[in-house]
Structure formats: C-alpha cells, structure tokens
Design a protein around this motif. Structure first.
Motif, PDB file in Angstrom:
ATOM      1  N   ASP A 192       0.826  -1.212   0.000  1.00  0.00           N
ATOM      2  CA  ASP A 192       0.000   0.000   0.000  1.00  0.00           C
ATOM      3  C   ASP A 192       0.862   1.265   0.000  1.00  0.00           C
ATOM      4  N   GLN A 212      -8.795 -11.512  -4.778  1.00  0.00           N
ATOM      5  CA  GLN A 212      -8.955 -10.698  -3.564  1.00  0.00           C
ATOM      6  C   GLN A 212      -7.750  -9.779  -3.336  1.00  0.00           C
ATOM      7  N   GLN A 249      -8.208  -7.010  -5.780  1.00  0.00           N
ATOM      8  CA  GLN A 249      -9.341  -6.163  -5.364  1.00  0.00           C
ATOM      9  C   GLN A 249      -8.935  -5.229  -4.219  1.00  0.00           C
ATOM     10  N   ASP A 250      -8.173  -5.753  -3.253  1.00  0.00           N
ATOM     11  CA  ASP A 250      -7.774  -4.923  -2.104  1.00  0.00           C
ATOM     12  C   ASP A 250      -6.968  -3.704  -2.566  1.00  0.00           C
ATOM     13  N   MET A 266      -8.024   0.341  -2.610  1.00  0.00           N
ATOM     14  CA  MET A 266      -7.147   1.352  -2.008  1.00  0.00           C
ATOM     15  C   MET A 266      -6.885   2.475  -3.022  1.00  0.00           C
TER      16      MET A 266
END
Ligand code: PGA
Length: 248
Positions: A139, A180, A183-184, A188
């Motif tokens: 992230d 997944q 997607q995360d 974000m």
C-alpha cells in the motif's frame, strides 16, 4: 456503471506481417464487444493500426511518450505524434520503463500530464515488487506511485486517466495476484483517487495486469473494483485476447 477496458500491451513484439495476422484475427472474432478494447503497440506500427483498425471496435495506442512537445530530444516520440496516427491511449509508467529506464514517480506524473494535454488517455501503471509485497509495503509503494500522479493532476482531469495495477512479480511470470489481493489494492487506489476528486473516482477504470490469461480473467474481472485488464503475453495471440474479451 464503469465500462470495462481490455487493453493489449504488445511490448517490443511484432512485425508488419505478424501484426497483420494478429489484427485480422482480432477483428474477425470480436463482433460487438461489451467492453472497450485497445492494443498498445510499438510506435513504428501506429500507421499500420490506423490503416487496419479505423472503423473497427478496437482502439490503439502507444507504450510511452515524451514529456516534451517537440525539439532536440533524439529518440523521443511526442503525444501529438501519437495523436497524428489516431492513438487514443498511451501506457505511462509501466514497470519495465520504471526499472529499465529509471522512470521516477515524478517523471511518470509529468508524462501523465503530457498525455492528457495531447488528448490521449494515459494508462498509468503502478505496482509493487515481490520484496515490497513480502515486507508489507504494497500500500505504501503503490500509494506513493498514485499520489505522485494525483499531486500533479488538476482535480478536473482525474476522470481522464485509466489506472493499471500491475504487481511487478506477476508480470510475465505466470503468477497472478488472487482476485482478492488485486481487489484490495484496487479499492485502495480508488480511495486515493477519491481524495482528489470523489465523483471522478467512481468512474475511473482501474485495470489489473500481470499474467491475466483466458483461464483466470473471469474471476479477476468479476471483482467490484477491477474494471478490465492490461494484457501482455496473452494479447499476442488473437484467440487468447478474444477469450479474455469474452470473459468480460
Ligand atoms: P503479462 O504482461 O500479461 O505478460 O504479465 C502485462 C504487462 O506487463 O502489461
């Protein structure tokens, strides 16, 4: 509803003869696609794409552009030159440009602006390395990449970009992010886009790239924030590219 986009990234592959066969195959099988479709090709083949794809549902684009408009920049190609040949898209900040050509977040941000100014839709690539993912930096790294672009963009231009999340460890390796995991990161990214322009964030297409193939496309493309794919290897075979388009 965001319309999905399936974009091929041919990288440094092709020849007049091979491209003609590939484009003919795509045109013959594409019918009326429910999604937007594009191929991003090496600059010498823009004219061939214009000749072969005008009037078809397939758009075309480049894989890089200069931040300069014209002048003494040997080897560079400007956004206006891409537009001259009917390009509508240009990939910006692909991980291969970042790693082999030292493109920084700041340069990628500048190129994004140059593309918009030229009337092109930049497909802005972001993604973390394997080491970055394994050390929990995904992230932070991807966020910094998109923030650099957003920092240089007018809020009113946020809806003029396409974002492609391409984990570096998945590019050309046959390893794909799980739906997944992708997607995360997409969620974000959309949150970051919303800090600049909340309304635009709901309409920006966020593509996934990295070993997307006919057999994994559907499960990726059904995730709520995955709005299409940036397809490398599988875009070089008409049957595979068409199968991904049909998976939408
Ligand atoms: P790949 O490449 O589909 O071959 O993994 C994707 C890309 O680099 O855009």
């Amino acid at each position: 509803m965001r319309r999905k986009l399936i974009a091929g990234n041919w990288k440094m592959n092709g020849s007049l003869a091979a491209n003609a066969a590939l484009l003919d195959g795509i045109k013959a099988g594409i019918n009326q696609p429910v999604c937007a479709v594009a191929v991003c090709v090496p600059a010498p083949y823009f004219a061939q794409c214009k000749a072969e794809l005008t009037g078809s549902p397939v758009a075309w684009g480049g894989q890089d552009l200069s931040v300069h408009e014209s002048g003494a920049y040997t080897g560079e190609v400007s956004g206006a030159m891409l537009r001259d040949f009917g390009c509508t898209y240009v990939i910006v900040g692909h991980s291969e440009r970042r790693s082999y050509h030292g493109e920084s977040n700041a340069l990628v941000a500048q190129k994004t602006g140059s593309a918009i100014k030229s009337g092109l839709t930049p497909i802005v690539c972001v993604g973390e390395s394997l080491a970055e993912r394994e050390s929990g930096q995904t992230d932070a790294v991807v966020g910094a990449q998109i923030d650099a672009v957003l920092g240089a963009l007018d809020a009113g231009d946020v809806n003029k970009i396409v974002v492609a999340y391409e984990p570096v460890w998945a590019i050309g390796t046959g390893k794909t992010a799980t739906p997944q995991m992708a997607q995360d990161v997409h969620a974000m990214l959309r949150t970051r886009l919303a800090t600049k322009n909340a309304a635009a964030a709901t309409s920006v297409q966020i593509l996934y790239g990295g070993s997307m193939k006919p057999d994994n496309a559907r499960e990726l493309l059904t995730m709520p924030d995955i709005d299409g794919g940036l397809i490398g290897g599988a875009s070089l075979k008409a049957a595979d590219f068409l199968a991904i388009i049909r998976a939408v």
